[in-house]
Scaffold this motif. Structure first.
Motif, PDB file in Angstrom:
ATOM      1  N   VAL A  52     -16.480   1.647   2.692  1.00  0.00           N
ATOM      2  CA  VAL A  52     -14.910   1.732   2.036  1.00  0.00           C
ATOM      3  C   VAL A  52     -14.146   3.017   2.175  1.00  0.00           C
ATOM      4  O   VAL A  52     -13.001   3.104   2.313  1.00  0.00           O
ATOM      5  CB  VAL A  52     -15.312   1.671   0.543  1.00  0.00           C
ATOM      6  N   LEU A  53     -14.822   4.164   2.386  1.00  0.00           N
ATOM      7  CA  LEU A  53     -14.440   5.344   2.519  1.00  0.00           C
ATOM      8  C   LEU A  53     -13.558   5.478   3.733  1.00  0.00           C
ATOM      9  O   LEU A  53     -12.558   5.947   3.829  1.00  0.00           O
ATOM     10  CB  LEU A  53     -15.472   6.581   2.424  1.00  0.00           C
ATOM     11  N   VAL A  54     -14.163   5.077   5.118  1.00  0.00           N
ATOM     12  CA  VAL A  54     -13.666   5.126   6.106  1.00  0.00           C
ATOM     13  C   VAL A  54     -12.522   3.805   6.190  1.00  0.00           C
ATOM     14  O   VAL A  54     -11.375   4.265   6.490  1.00  0.00           O
ATOM     15  CB  VAL A  54     -14.788   4.787   7.256  1.00  0.00           C
ATOM     16  N   LYS A  55     -13.138   2.433   5.893  1.00  0.00           N
ATOM     17  CA  LYS A  55     -12.203   1.315   6.443  1.00  0.00           C
ATOM     18  C   LYS A  55     -11.113   1.054   5.366  1.00  0.00           C
ATOM     19  O   LYS A  55     -10.103   0.318   5.725  1.00  0.00           O
ATOM     20  CB  LYS A  55     -13.148   0.275   6.687  1.00  0.00           C
ATOM     21  N   HIS A  56     -11.338   1.610   4.451  1.00  0.00           N
ATOM     22  CA  HIS A  56     -10.230   1.314   3.413  1.00  0.00           C
ATOM     23  C   HIS A  56      -9.323   2.572   2.835  1.00  0.00           C
ATOM     24  O   HIS A  56      -8.239   2.513   3.135  1.00  0.00           O
ATOM     25  CB  HIS A  56     -10.699   0.685   1.891  1.00  0.00           C
ATOM     26  N   PHE A  57     -10.420   3.461   2.498  1.00  0.00           N
ATOM     27  CA  PHE A  57      -9.440   4.823   2.023  1.00  0.00           C
ATOM     28  C   PHE A  57      -8.908   5.614   3.249  1.00  0.00           C
ATOM     29  O   PHE A  57      -7.718   6.046   3.007  1.00  0.00           O
ATOM     30  CB  PHE A  57     -10.333   5.499   1.002  1.00  0.00           C
ATOM     31  N   ALA A  58      -9.610   6.071   3.946  1.00  0.00           N
ATOM     32  CA  ALA A  58      -9.077   6.796   5.295  1.00  0.00           C
ATOM     33  C   ALA A  58      -8.103   6.021   5.956  1.00  0.00           C
ATOM     34  O   ALA A  58      -7.256   6.616   6.222  1.00  0.00           O
ATOM     35  CB  ALA A  58     -10.280   7.322   6.059  1.00  0.00           C
ATOM     36  N   ASP A  59      -8.453   4.915   6.218  1.00  0.00           N
ATOM     37  CA  ASP A  59      -7.569   3.749   7.011  1.00  0.00           C
ATOM     38  C   ASP A  59      -6.044   3.598   6.083  1.00  0.00           C
ATOM     39  O   ASP A  59      -5.144   4.153   7.029  1.00  0.00           O
ATOM     40  CB  ASP A  59      -8.175   2.690   7.302  1.00  0.00           C
ATOM     41  N   SER A  60      -6.223   3.494   4.775  1.00  0.00           N
ATOM     42  CA  SER A  60      -4.972   3.485   4.133  1.00  0.00           C
ATOM     43  C   SER A  60      -4.296   4.729   4.426  1.00  0.00           C
ATOM     44  O   SER A  60      -2.906   4.836   4.330  1.00  0.00           O
ATOM     45  CB  SER A  60      -5.356   3.284   2.708  1.00  0.00           C
ATOM     46  N   THR A 197       9.797   1.075  17.579  1.00  0.00           N
ATOM     47  CA  THR A 197       9.558   2.216  18.332  1.00  0.00           C
ATOM     48  C   THR A 197       8.340   2.115  19.037  1.00  0.00           C
ATOM     49  O   THR A 197       7.385   1.093  18.700  1.00  0.00           O
ATOM     50  CB  THR A 197       9.809   3.359  17.383  1.00  0.00           C
ATOM     51  N   LYS A 198       7.992   3.021  19.651  1.00  0.00           N
ATOM     52  CA  LYS A 198       6.811   3.254  20.486  1.00  0.00           C
ATOM     53  C   LYS A 198       5.320   3.178  19.120  1.00  0.00           C
ATOM     54  O   LYS A 198       5.652   3.926  18.543  1.00  0.00           O
ATOM     55  CB  LYS A 198       6.659   4.327  21.319  1.00  0.00           C
ATOM     56  N   PRO A 199       4.467   2.337  19.534  1.00  0.00           N
ATOM     57  CA  PRO A 199       3.647   2.321  18.625  1.00  0.00           C
ATOM     58  C   PRO A 199       2.822   3.675  18.605  1.00  0.00           C
ATOM     59  O   PRO A 199       2.528   4.335  19.600  1.00  0.00           O
ATOM     60  CB  PRO A 199       2.512   1.238  19.227  1.00  0.00           C
ATOM     61  N   VAL A 200       2.115   3.929  17.402  1.00  0.00           N
ATOM     62  CA  VAL A 200       1.215   5.358  17.362  1.00  0.00           C
ATOM     63  C   VAL A 200      -0.042   4.665  17.386  1.00  0.00           C
ATOM     64  O   VAL A 200      -0.712   3.992  16.466  1.00  0.00           O
ATOM     65  CB  VAL A 200       1.388   5.820  16.194  1.00  0.00           C
ATOM     66  N   LEU A 201      -1.164   5.301  18.425  1.00  0.00           N
ATOM     67  CA  LEU A 201      -2.242   4.915  18.623  1.00  0.00           C
ATOM     68  C   LEU A 201      -3.439   6.068  18.079  1.00  0.00           C
ATOM     69  O   LEU A 201      -2.908   6.955  18.472  1.00  0.00           O
ATOM     70  CB  LEU A 201      -2.621   4.523  19.806  1.00  0.00           C
ATOM     71  N   PHE A 202      -4.358   5.565  17.429  1.00  0.00           N
ATOM     72  CA  PHE A 202      -5.519   6.711  17.245  1.00  0.00           C
ATOM     73  C   PHE A 202      -6.630   5.954  16.749  1.00  0.00           C
ATOM     74  O   PHE A 202      -6.812   4.971  16.620  1.00  0.00           O
ATOM     75  CB  PHE A 202      -4.668   7.188  15.809  1.00  0.00           C
ATOM     76  N   SER A 203      -7.701   7.001  16.539  1.00  0.00           N
ATOM     77  CA  SER A 203      -8.879   6.320  16.042  1.00  0.00           C
ATOM     78  C   SER A 203      -9.252   7.018  14.683  1.00  0.00           C
ATOM     79  O   SER A 203      -8.969   8.340  14.550  1.00  0.00           O
ATOM     80  CB  SER A 203      -9.933   6.738  16.924  1.00  0.00           C
ATOM     81  N   LEU A 204      -9.892   6.463  13.738  1.00  0.00           N
ATOM     82  CA  LEU A 204     -10.622   6.948  12.500  1.00  0.00           C
ATOM     83  C   LEU A 204     -11.422   7.946  12.934  1.00  0.00           C
ATOM     84  O   LEU A 204     -12.406   7.517  13.690  1.00  0.00           O
ATOM     85  CB  LEU A 204     -11.014   5.873  11.773  1.00  0.00           C
ATOM     86  N   PRO A 205     -11.526   9.382  12.454  1.00  0.00           N
ATOM     87  CA  PRO A 205     -12.649  10.354  12.904  1.00  0.00           C
ATOM     88  C   PRO A 205     -13.814   9.962  12.786  1.00  0.00           C
ATOM     89  O   PRO A 205     -14.084   9.166  11.947  1.00  0.00           O
ATOM     90  CB  PRO A 205     -12.156  11.438  12.025  1.00  0.00           C
ATOM     91  N   ASN A 206     -14.503  10.372  13.863  1.00  0.00           N
ATOM     92  CA  ASN A 206     -16.209   9.978  13.797  1.00  0.00           C
ATOM     93  C   ASN A 206     -16.541   8.686  13.762  1.00  0.00           C
ATOM     94  O   ASN A 206     -17.586   8.268  13.157  1.00  0.00           O
ATOM     95  CB  ASN A 206     -16.822  10.660  12.628  1.00  0.00           C
ATOM     96  N   THR A 207     -15.673   7.634  14.194  1.00  0.00           N
ATOM     97  CA  THR A 207     -15.772   6.251  14.444  1.00  0.00           C
ATOM     98  C   THR A 207     -15.413   5.943  15.937  1.00  0.00           C
ATOM     99  O   THR A 207     -14.629   6.465  16.540  1.00  0.00           O
ATOM    100  CB  THR A 207     -15.350   5.490  13.279  1.00  0.00           C
TER     101      THR A 207
END
Length: 239
Positions: A52-60, A197-207
């Protein structure tokens, strides 16, 4: 509170954002209520705290990396269990949030959350996206509309762009390959008054979780014929 929020705190710090102790406590209470309600109501398949911390909270809250400066009003359309709207409302207490969902049971749960954690900047609305987009209370009333809903961008744009003020923004949270979707949706977005506009691509840290933001600027008013009647945007996406 004995749960470890260091991942979220460190991640936000890397994104040049910070939550205070009260905000962490609000997120923690939200987590507790989410898991308890999930026992009797299908809110989320993600229930382990670390997930939840990663996929819901950090992602949001990853939106803090791109959120425009001139925002006062935000709508989360199809908020579901409250993502990204509730974490965003906690993180941005000076913004006014409207969370819309088609299932009243979810709205009632979120009202319990809002009351319990003292979120005074949130209004909850039970409505289908097509209804909200035609309602003068919400149509073209928001500086920013966000959605984590799973649908193609042409469909989401028909739901969301009618709610965005001219010169406002629609930001869609996306995952996976999006190039084909983008190339197929440009004309639809233009019909609705938007410009991608141009999409912004990123990764959630340490995942290994890859994410992207599709940012659409609202340049002109959305024609009154949109959104079309209930069910049509998903069954027959604009082209």
């Amino acid at each position: 509170m004995n749960r470890d929020y260091s991942y979220l705190i460190d991640t936000l710090s890397n994104w040049n954002y910070q939550l205070d102790e009260k905000q962490i406590q609000q997120l923690d209470k939200y987590y507790e209520m989410l898991i308890e309600k999930n026992k009797v109501m299908n809110l989320t398949a993600i229930t382990e705290f670390d997930e939840v911390l990663v996929k819901h909270f950090a992602d949001s809250l990853s939106i803090c990396t791109i959120i425009p400066n001139d925002i006062k009003t935000v709508c989360d359309l199809g908020t579901g269990a409250g993502f990204p709207g509730i974490p965003m409302a906690i993180a941005y207490p000076n913004f006014q949030f409207t969370l819309i969902d088609s299932l009243n049971k979810r709205i009632k749960f979120l009202q319990e959350v809002v009351d319990a954690i003292g979120l005074h900047n949130v209004t909850l609305v039970h409505a289908r996206a097509e209804e909200a987009g035609r309602n003068k209370l919400y149509r073209e009333q928001f500086d920013l509309v966000v959605s984590r809903a799973v649908a193609n961008i042409a469909t989401l744009s028909e739901y969301c762009l009618p709610l965005v003020k001219v010169n406002g923004y629609f930001i869609s949270f996306k995952s996976g390959e999006i190039e084909d979707e983008i190339s197929q949706s440009g004309k639809a977005i233009n019909k609705l008054g938007g410009k991608l506009t141009k999409p912004v691509l990123f990764s959630l840290p340490n995942t290994d979780i890859s994410r992207s933001f599709l940012i659409i600027n609202k340049e002109i008013n959305t024609p009154k014929v949109y959104p079309r009647k209930a069910g049509t945007p998903s069954k027959e996406p604009l082209k």
